[in-house]
Design an enzyme around this catalytic site. Structure first.
Site, PDB file in Angstrom:
ATOM      1  N   CYS A 373      22.735 -33.687  44.994  1.00  0.00           N
ATOM      2  CA  CYS A 373      22.965 -33.449  46.439  1.00  0.00           C
ATOM      3  C   CYS A 373      22.693 -32.002  46.834  1.00  0.00           C
ATOM      4  O   CYS A 373      23.297 -31.482  47.776  1.00  0.00           O
ATOM      5  CB  CYS A 373      24.382 -33.835  46.861  1.00  0.00           C
ATOM      6  N   ALA A 374      21.817 -31.366  46.081  1.00  0.00           N
ATOM      7  CA  ALA A 374      21.406 -30.000  46.438  1.00  0.00           C
ATOM      8  C   ALA A 374      19.883 -29.992  46.369  1.00  0.00           C
ATOM      9  O   ALA A 374      19.275 -29.156  45.699  1.00  0.00           O
ATOM     10  CB  ALA A 374      22.023 -28.999  45.471  1.00  0.00           C
TER      11      ALA A 374
END
Ligand code: PMP
Length: 461
Positions: A373-374
């Site tokens: 999620c980055a």
């Protein structure tokens, strides 16, 4: 160290849980995915059971139990403030469901009196501290270097360039990909010098290090802080947003309903004062009880003790990984004091998903693989070009590159890291056989979304 680790392990639910391997044997599960979420403390579970007979709706009842529940709820705010040294009277604690909701809430509120201002985020953020700002502000991103470290020079350059128009500098306290800690107080001083406020995404920082929001009058003061209880041994759905009471006054609440108002007629709505105007509906009191107990335990151990133990464990992990031929480490840094217990890597010639699955199937080791999620940060660390990104976007069936992440918690041991390293060495030693075995099995199971294995369907040209 062993004694310390034995004591820490006794605090945790499920450290001895057996999980099945592919060959049908059972082994004690090894959880090296603590950055995603942590198991609960035993005492958190005990506290919840002790509290449940007194559980009742807060603020709405006159019964004894309701008054007790309301007291726990309100006193909880003071305990949480003390944990991160927030201001007793000027800061407020808003209960949310996680860091993502806390940051979305703040973005929604800050956008209400917006006047074309700029938010400076960074290239190393979790999407939770990137996406909420994009549709509400003009956002610019402070650069990271090759290694993934934030450039303070670029921050200052951008603050100067936007000459007083930056409303907020929003930065992760520690990266969930490389584990790099950011110098939040130095960033705060810079932001304040140029008239901006600072939000620290504390999702990875607060559970692992002492955090001090510092005095309101200090240039190093942290204006806003967000974090999640489920990453600190209290997985019952509580998130925290801390900030000055003033920010949350006279706003239009995102969630509207009971508990957020003083009086409503067909003609008007009188909103409650903060924090209540942002806490419509029945709150998650069990989640708060859990968090308060987790904070008590963390305080008893000492956040600096936790930080030191986890850092020595991740240094040990990093050194061992470096000794495996074909391992590529990301964000590797010699200075362990500027990191938390996270290391991300790849094993050359192995798909990150497959590697994570083999670790689970062969040794019962849970790690995370992917983009964590980055996405933009991992894409940059992997040196994926814009052209390649476009290709992957247009071909969603092509497996996307990624990394494997190890993230430790205070209860992980050196022998667990040894087991990880032994498994990686075994995989690496017999790459072809290992790949073949798992490809054959994956063909027998049902498709790429199988919980056990993932089969790439197309290859990048
Ligand atoms: N920020 C960071 C740095 C994180 O690591 C995470 C969780 N992986 C989040 C924000 C979001 O936390 P949550 O899922 O609890 O909202």
């Amino acid at each position: 160290m062993d004694e310390l680790n034995n004591a820490f392990r006794k605090l945790i639910v499920g450290v001895d849980t057996k999980v099945p391997l592919l060959n049908g044997d059972y082994v004690t599960a090894i959880n090296l995915d603590n950055a995603a979420t942590t198991p609960p403390f035993n005492s958190v579970m005990k506290k919840i059971l002790e509290f449940v007979p007194w559980y009742s709706s807060v603020h709405r009842g006159t019964g004894y139990k309701s008054i007790m529940s309301s007291e726990v709820y309100e006193e909880g705010r003071a305990i949480i403030k003390r944990f991160v040294n927030a201001d007793k009277s000027r800061d407020i604690v808003i209960f949310t469901k996680n860091t993502t909701e806390s940051i979305n809430l703040l973005a929604y509120i800050l956008a209400q009196d917006d006047d074309d201002s700029i938010v400076l985020s960074t290239e190393m953020e979790h999407l939770a501290n990137d996406l909420p700002w994009r549709d509400k502000f003009k956002v610019d991103y402070i650069c990271t270097d090759e290694c993934g470290k934030l450039s303070i020079e670029d921050l200052e350059m951008k603050l100067r360039k936007y000459a007083g128009k930056v409303k907020l500098v929003t930065v992760t306290g520690a990266s969930n990909v490389t584990g790099f800690k950011n110098p939040i107080h130095e960033i705060a001083s810079l932001a304040h010098r140029y008239g901006a406020k600072i939000l620290v995404d504390g999702a990875q920082l607060v559970p692992h290090c002492p955090v001090d929001m510092k005095d309101f009058d200090s240039a190093e003061h942290i204006d806003y802080l967000a974090f999640s209880a489920h990453k600190m041994f209290a997985p019952f759905g509580i998130g925290i947003l801390i900030g000055p009471q003033k920010t949350f006054e006279n706003i239009d609440p995102v969630y509207k309903g009971g508990g957020a108002v003083t009086l409503v007629s067909r003609q008007f709505i009188d909103w409650e004062s903060p924090p209540y105007n942002n806490e419509a509906g029945t709150p998650n009191i069990i989640g708060i009880v859990a968090l308060l107990e987790a904070i008590r335990i963390l305080n008893c151990i000492g956040m600096d003790v936790i930080h030191e133990y986890e850092n020595s464990l991740i240094d040990y992990t990093t050194a061992a990984l470096m000794g495996i031929p074909g391992v590529v480490l990301y964000g590797n840094s010699e200075k362990h004091e500027s990191k938390i217990g996270i290391v991300s890597f790849n094993l050359l010639g192995f798909d990150h998903r497959l590697l994570a699955k083999i670790l689970s199937c062969e040794a019962g080791i849970a790690v995370r693989s992917g983009l964590f999620c980055a996405h933009p940060y991992v894409e940059k660390l992997l040196k994926i070009t814009d052209q390649e990104l476009q290709y992957y976007q247009e071909n969603p069936d092509v497996p996307f590159p990624g990394m494997v992440r190890i993230s430790v918690g205070l209860y992980n041991s050196y022998s667990e890291i040894d087991a990880l390293v032994a498994c990686l060495r075994w995989i690496n030693g017999d790459k072809i056989k290992c790949k073949q075995k798992y490809t054959e099995i994956s063909q027998k199971v049902s498709g790429p979304k199988s919980p056990l294995l993932y089969t790439p369907r197309k290859k990048m040209p």
